[in-house]
Design a protein around this motif. Structure first.
Motif, short mmCIF file in Angstrom:
data_model
loop_
_atom_site.label_atom_id
_atom_site.label_comp_id
_atom_site.label_asym_id
_atom_site.label_seq_id
_atom_site.Cartn_x
_atom_site.Cartn_y
_atom_site.Cartn_z
N THR A 67 -52.64 -34.58 -4.01
CA THR A 67 -53.01 -33.86 -2.71
C THR A 67 -54.40 -33.99 -2.26
O THR A 67 -55.34 -34.30 -3.11
CB THR A 67 -52.87 -32.21 -3.08
OG1 THR A 67 -53.01 -31.66 -1.97
CG2 THR A 67 -53.37 -31.67 -4.21
N GLU A 68 -54.74 -33.75 -1.07
CA GLU A 68 -55.97 -33.70 -0.52
C GLU A 68 -56.39 -32.29 -0.19
O GLU A 68 -57.38 -32.12 0.59
CB GLU A 68 -55.95 -34.68 0.75
CG GLU A 68 -55.74 -36.14 0.37
CD GLU A 68 -56.86 -36.78 -0.35
OE1 GLU A 68 -57.97 -36.44 -0.04
OE2 GLU A 68 -56.32 -37.45 -1.23
N ALA A 69 -55.68 -31.38 -0.50
CA ALA A 69 -56.07 -30.01 0.07
C ALA A 69 -57.11 -29.50 -0.44
O ALA A 69 -57.75 -29.68 -1.61
CB ALA A 69 -54.63 -29.08 -0.57
N ASP A 113 -54.29 -24.22 1.54
CA ASP A 113 -53.92 -25.57 1.83
C ASP A 113 -52.78 -26.27 0.98
O ASP A 113 -52.04 -26.55 1.49
CB ASP A 113 -55.26 -26.59 1.83
CG ASP A 113 -56.14 -26.15 2.96
OD1 ASP A 113 -55.89 -25.34 3.69
OD2 ASP A 113 -57.37 -26.69 2.89
N LEU A 114 -53.20 -26.01 -0.18
CA LEU A 114 -51.92 -26.81 -1.23
C LEU A 114 -50.81 -25.80 -1.18
O LEU A 114 -49.57 -26.53 -1.07
CB LEU A 114 -52.48 -26.52 -2.75
CG LEU A 114 -51.76 -27.10 -3.72
CD1 LEU A 114 -51.22 -28.44 -3.84
CD2 LEU A 114 -52.19 -26.57 -5.14
N GLU A 160 -48.96 -27.23 2.07
CA GLU A 160 -48.33 -28.48 1.74
C GLU A 160 -47.12 -28.58 0.76
O GLU A 160 -46.33 -29.10 1.24
CB GLU A 160 -49.40 -29.34 0.88
CG GLU A 160 -50.38 -30.13 1.78
CD GLU A 160 -51.18 -31.16 0.96
OE1 GLU A 160 -51.08 -31.22 -0.27
OE2 GLU A 160 -52.42 -31.32 1.36
N LEU A 161 -47.28 -27.59 -0.07
CA LEU A 161 -45.94 -27.61 -0.88
C LEU A 161 -44.83 -26.75 -0.29
O LEU A 161 -43.65 -27.13 -0.37
CB LEU A 161 -46.24 -26.48 -2.40
CG LEU A 161 -47.23 -27.37 -3.31
CD1 LEU A 161 -47.86 -26.40 -4.32
CD2 LEU A 161 -46.37 -28.48 -4.01
N ALA A 175 -44.23 -26.98 2.74
CA ALA A 175 -43.51 -27.80 3.79
C ALA A 175 -42.69 -28.78 3.40
O ALA A 175 -41.88 -29.53 3.84
CB ALA A 175 -44.61 -28.44 4.66
N ARG A 176 -42.62 -28.75 1.87
CA ARG A 176 -42.01 -30.01 1.27
C ARG A 176 -40.25 -29.59 1.12
O ARG A 176 -39.58 -30.29 1.67
CB ARG A 176 -42.14 -29.67 -0.33
CG ARG A 176 -43.39 -30.81 -0.78
CD ARG A 176 -43.33 -30.55 -2.31
NE ARG A 176 -44.24 -31.59 -2.89
CZ ARG A 176 -44.63 -31.62 -4.12
NH1 ARG A 176 -43.86 -30.73 -4.86
NH2 ARG A 176 -45.44 -32.46 -4.59
#
Lengths: 82, 146
Positions: free
Chosen positions: A23-25, A30-31, A34-35, A37-38
């Protein structure tokens, strides 16, 4: 690369106890985005972050905290020890 | 100061007998034991999950705070994890101080913090199914008095 750990019903909902995440979170929030949205199981686990707690390198932290230099992120419900 | 996170049962009598011994400045020892109780009449077991590593560190930090704040001669925390039957001890806390007020207060402080700040999660196994125990707002509020 961070090691992400899940405990209690978060672990059950996602179906994993731990995983490595590329990750670039910049922050925990932000992380989480991202998760989520998986896959639906992640989205379900992270639907209400006010019901969750986060630890960064085993220290209780905030969702707004930065992830720079962090190796281990853990998500779990409020603790029920004692 | 002794901290143990373990799945095995502990010997309350032996722990208590040796706790705070060998010191001439201990006038008060307080012990507390938490036991698995069944409110519904339906409980088969209580399962405690924890976060290895963080659990020991978090309890260590809380206990060091108690040692400093109440000038304790000694402190002990034993907390179990895994599957426990109704009536089994879950955990114990012991505090040793010069006077009883410090020993009682430090034990209560430790209990309040272990409830909400030590990474344990309880799951009830009932004959009718399983359920995670929700954290109580009252337990979170209890931290404010310290």
């Amino acid at each position: 690369m961070v090691e992400v750990l899940y405990f209690a019903w978060v672990r059950e909902r996602i179906g994993l106890a731990r995983e490595q995440v590329e990750t670039e979170a910049k922050t925990v929030a932000d992380l989480v985005a991202e998760l989520s949205a998986r896959e639906p199981r992640y989205e379900a686990a992270f639907a209400d972050t006010s019901a969750l707690r986060v630890a960064l390198d085993q220290e209780l932290s905030e969702f707004s905290d930065p992830l720079a230099g962090v190796r281990e992120v853990a998500f779990f419900p409020p603790m029920t020890g004692g | 100061m002794k901290i143990s996170v373990q799945s095995a049962p502990f010997d309350f009598a032996a722990e208590t007998a040796s706790f705070g011994q060998g010191r001439d400045d201990v006038g008060a020892v307080v012990t507390f034991t938490g036991v698995v109780r069944d409110d519904s009449g339906d409980l088969e077991a209580l399962e405690l999950e924890h976060y290895p590593g963080m659990t020991e560190a978090a309890i260590g930090k809380i206990t060091e705070q108690a040692m400093a704040r109440w000038q304790l001669a000694d402190a002990l925390v034993i907390h179990r994890h895994g599957r426990l039957a109704v009536g089994e001890p879950i955990m114990m806390v012991a505090t040793a101080a010069r006077h009883r007020v410090a020993a009682f207060e430090a034990a209560e402080f430790l209990m309040d913090y272990l409830k909400s700040r030590a990474p344990f999660w309880k799951k009830e196994h009932m004959r009718s199914g399983t359920a995670w125990v929700a954290a109580k707002e009252a337990d979170e509020d209890a931290l404010n008095r310290w």
